[in-house]
Motif scaffolding. Structure first.
Motif, PDB file in Angstrom:
ATOM      1  N   HIS A  66       2.002  -1.588  11.954  1.00 12.59           N
ATOM      2  CA  HIS A  66       1.017  -2.936  12.112  1.00 12.59           C
ATOM      3  C   HIS A  66       1.779  -3.398  13.422  1.00 12.59           C
ATOM      4  O   HIS A  66       3.150  -3.835  13.444  1.00 12.59           O
ATOM      5  CB  HIS A  66       1.013  -3.724  11.357  1.00 12.59           C
ATOM      6  CG  HIS A  66       0.517  -3.272   9.761  1.00 12.59           C
ATOM      7  ND1 HIS A  66      -0.833  -2.679   9.781  1.00 12.59           N
ATOM      8  CD2 HIS A  66       0.857  -2.982   8.509  1.00 12.59           C
ATOM      9  CE1 HIS A  66      -1.070  -2.324   8.513  1.00 12.59           C
ATOM     10  NE2 HIS A  66      -0.006  -2.540   7.868  1.00 12.59           N
ATOM     11  N   SER A  67       1.139  -3.686  14.628  1.00 12.83           N
ATOM     12  CA  SER A  67       1.529  -4.376  15.698  1.00 12.83           C
ATOM     13  C   SER A  67       1.871  -5.943  15.478  1.00 12.83           C
ATOM     14  O   SER A  67       0.588  -6.358  14.960  1.00 12.83           O
ATOM     15  CB  SER A  67       0.935  -4.075  16.935  1.00 12.83           C
ATOM     16  OG  SER A  67       0.955  -2.648  17.101  1.00 12.83           O
ATOM     17  N   ASN A  96      -0.747 -11.281  14.493  1.00 12.27           N
ATOM     18  CA  ASN A  96      -1.405  -9.928  14.540  1.00 12.27           C
ATOM     19  C   ASN A  96      -1.898  -9.672  15.746  1.00 12.27           C
ATOM     20  O   ASN A  96      -2.809 -10.187  16.139  1.00 12.27           O
ATOM     21  CB  ASN A  96      -2.514  -9.935  13.402  1.00 12.27           C
ATOM     22  CG  ASN A  96      -3.164  -8.568  13.051  1.00 12.27           C
ATOM     23  OD1 ASN A  96      -2.618  -7.664  13.814  1.00 12.27           O
ATOM     24  ND2 ASN A  96      -3.811  -8.508  11.955  1.00 12.27           N
ATOM     25  N   ILE A  97      -1.225  -8.569  16.472  1.00  6.38           N
ATOM     26  CA  ILE A  97      -1.571  -8.332  17.882  1.00  6.38           C
ATOM     27  C   ILE A  97      -2.277  -6.908  17.535  1.00  6.38           C
ATOM     28  O   ILE A  97      -2.664  -5.777  18.204  1.00  6.38           O
ATOM     29  CB  ILE A  97      -0.996  -8.299  19.095  1.00  6.38           C
ATOM     30  CG1 ILE A  97       0.538  -7.308  18.502  1.00  6.38           C
ATOM     31  CG2 ILE A  97      -0.311  -9.523  19.141  1.00  6.38           C
ATOM     32  CD1 ILE A  97       1.616  -7.258  19.800  1.00  6.38           C
ATOM     33  N   ASN A  98      -2.628  -6.426  16.070  1.00  2.00           N
ATOM     34  CA  ASN A  98      -3.176  -5.166  15.634  1.00  2.00           C
ATOM     35  C   ASN A  98      -4.826  -5.203  15.848  1.00  2.00           C
ATOM     36  O   ASN A  98      -5.165  -6.137  16.206  1.00  2.00           O
ATOM     37  CB  ASN A  98      -2.920  -4.981  14.173  1.00  2.00           C
ATOM     38  CG  ASN A  98      -2.241  -3.591  13.957  1.00  2.00           C
ATOM     39  OD1 ASN A  98      -1.852  -3.032  14.669  1.00  2.00           O
ATOM     40  ND2 ASN A  98      -2.399  -3.298  12.479  1.00  2.00           N
ATOM     41  N   SER A  99      -5.487  -4.085  15.636  1.00  2.00           N
ATOM     42  CA  SER A  99      -6.849  -4.134  15.801  1.00  2.00           C
ATOM     43  C   SER A  99      -7.325  -3.973  14.251  1.00  2.00           C
ATOM     44  O   SER A  99      -8.612  -3.942  14.123  1.00  2.00           O
ATOM     45  CB  SER A  99      -7.378  -2.740  16.322  1.00  2.00           C
ATOM     46  OG  SER A  99      -6.678  -1.645  15.804  1.00  2.00           O
ATOM     47  N   LYS A 100      -6.609  -4.142  13.266  1.00  2.00           N
ATOM     48  CA  LYS A 100      -7.004  -4.409  11.869  1.00  2.00           C
ATOM     49  C   LYS A 100      -6.122  -5.090  11.225  1.00  2.00           C
ATOM     50  O   LYS A 100      -5.163  -5.706  11.828  1.00  2.00           O
ATOM     51  CB  LYS A 100      -6.768  -2.981  11.138  1.00  2.00           C
ATOM     52  CG  LYS A 100      -5.373  -2.350  11.435  1.00  2.00           C
ATOM     53  CD  LYS A 100      -5.500  -0.849  10.883  1.00  2.00           C
ATOM     54  CE  LYS A 100      -3.994  -0.276  10.731  1.00  2.00           C
ATOM     55  NZ  LYS A 100      -3.792   1.111  10.457  1.00  2.00           N
ATOM     56  N   ARG A 110      -5.992 -11.450   9.979  1.00  2.00           N
ATOM     57  CA  ARG A 110      -6.864 -10.720  10.743  1.00  2.00           C
ATOM     58  C   ARG A 110      -6.403 -10.510  12.137  1.00  2.00           C
ATOM     59  O   ARG A 110      -5.764 -11.137  12.672  1.00  2.00           O
ATOM     60  CB  ARG A 110      -8.228 -11.317  10.859  1.00  2.00           C
ATOM     61  CG  ARG A 110      -9.046 -11.315   9.329  1.00  2.00           C
ATOM     62  CD  ARG A 110     -10.390 -11.922   9.325  1.00  2.00           C
ATOM     63  NE  ARG A 110     -10.668 -13.229   9.832  1.00  2.00           N
ATOM     64  CZ  ARG A 110     -10.479 -14.226   9.130  1.00  2.00           C
ATOM     65  NH1 ARG A 110     -10.504 -14.313   7.787  1.00  2.00           N
ATOM     66  NH2 ARG A 110     -10.897 -15.374   9.626  1.00  2.00           N
ATOM     67  N   PRO A 111      -6.710  -9.510  12.959  1.00  2.00           N
ATOM     68  CA  PRO A 111      -6.528  -9.353  14.440  1.00  2.00           C
ATOM     69  C   PRO A 111      -6.514 -10.554  15.162  1.00  2.00           C
ATOM     70  O   PRO A 111      -7.647 -11.386  15.025  1.00  2.00           O
ATOM     71  CB  PRO A 111      -7.620  -8.508  14.864  1.00  2.00           C
ATOM     72  CG  PRO A 111      -8.005  -7.723  13.652  1.00  2.00           C
ATOM     73  CD  PRO A 111      -8.013  -8.487  12.385  1.00  2.00           C
ATOM     74  N   GLY A 112      -5.513 -10.914  15.679  1.00  2.00           N
ATOM     75  CA  GLY A 112      -5.394 -12.438  16.543  1.00  2.00           C
ATOM     76  C   GLY A 112      -5.049 -13.581  15.866  1.00  2.00           C
ATOM     77  O   GLY A 112      -4.884 -14.307  16.540  1.00  2.00           O
TER      78      GLY A 112
END
Length: 304
Positions: A135-136, A159-163, A287-289
């Motif tokens: 997870h980014s 969260n800079i992930n896409s998920k 959540r993302p962002g």
């Protein structure tokens, strides 16, 4: 680091040096004599002293000051998990990694910087970290020392992930105490807690305060925002204020467990107590962002 000059005007100062391993350390000071030392190894507070130069945090005489081993003492940061589950190492990897100075921290409340010496740190996962926990994220940490000597830590995890992902968290705070048998913790009365000595079974605190006669390893759930640790012999009280951290972890290994811990002296359990602002029972979901903020404020005051 361009914070030093401005900080002096408010009676505080910031200085950077390197430890014997070449890792940057930051010294936060007030002109009244209080200080705090922060290592970029784990973003960990290693020392917090009052105006008389008395150390308020415990560090073991057997602590290992060499990455990737976390230092036994101070305030290690447990992320992305607290405890031991799954493939991740116990208490996560953030406390074992080298952080960097955050050159462009997002704005915080004015009260988080006014009149304080502070440092902004940043931790992003490496490829190795992403293999362990895919997870980014961006983890920003501000450690501040107020003019009156109060210490605060503000963590912002984005969260800079896409998920989506979720995590547990703890500021593992090792307080220095005179004698563990003379200490009591208030603010946990009537709370439910998970007892790690009884397979995380749930109990309700029955006492007016928590005192210590044997090993304690508990997660108190949904606590209030203020916890107090009274040290009768030293006639001082630590006051813990927290936001975004619903739980409180209380730990002392006592005699038998202390002897089994390599980087803790056999008798040192008598001079330490961990009381952590934490989020353990219900993982924090982003959540993302999205971004989460967890704030810990520590102060010390004389008590009768």
């Amino acid at each position: 680091m361009n914070q030093s000059a401005a900080a002096w005007d408010r009676g505080t100062a910031v200085a950077v040096s390197k430890d014997k391993n070449g890792t940057d350390q930051v010294l936060l000071q007030t002109n009244r004599g209080a200080s705090a030392q922060v290592s970029l190894h784990g973003g960990q507070v290693l020392s917090w002293k009052n105006e008389r130069g008395e150390e308020l945090l415990f560090t073991s005489s057997k602590a290992i000051f060499k990455p990737p081993t976390a230092v036994r003492g101070g305030i290690p940061i447990c992320f992305p998990q607290f405890g031991n589950r799954g493939a991740l190492e116990q208490n996560g990897f953030a406390r074992n990694k080298i952080w960097v100075f955050d050159e462009s921290p997002p704005p915080l409340q004015p009260s988080d910087s006014n009149g304080k010496a502070y440092v902004d740190l940043l931790f992003k996962p490496s490829e190795e970290d992403l293999k362990a926990w895919p997870h980014s994220f961006e983890f920003r940490l501000r450690v501040s020392l107020a003019y009156d000597g109060g210490l605060s830590l503000i963590s912002r995890i984005r969260n800079i992930n896409s998920k989506p992902f979720s995590f547990s968290f703890s500021y593992r705070t090792y307080f220095s105490v005179s004698d563990i048998s003379e200490v009591r913790v208030e603010g946990v009365e009537t709370l439910d807690y998970l007892d790690n000595l009884c397979n995380k079974e749930r109990f309700t605190e029955q006492g007016d305060a928590l005192t210590f006669e044997s090993e304690v390893d508990r997660v108190y759930l949904s606590s209030g925002s203020v916890i107090a640790v009274f040290d009768h012999e030293k006639k001082r009280t630590f006051v813990i204020r927290k936001e975004g951290l619903p739980d409180v972890v209380v730990w002392n290994p006592w005699e038998k467990k202390a002897k089994a811990i390599v980087d803790l002296g056999d008798e040192e359990y008598k001079q330490m107590l961990c009381v952590d602002g934490a989020a353990v029972e219900k993982p924090i979901a982003l959540r993302p962002g999205e971004e989460w903020t967890g704030r810990l404020e520590l102060s010390v005051m004389p008590s009768i």
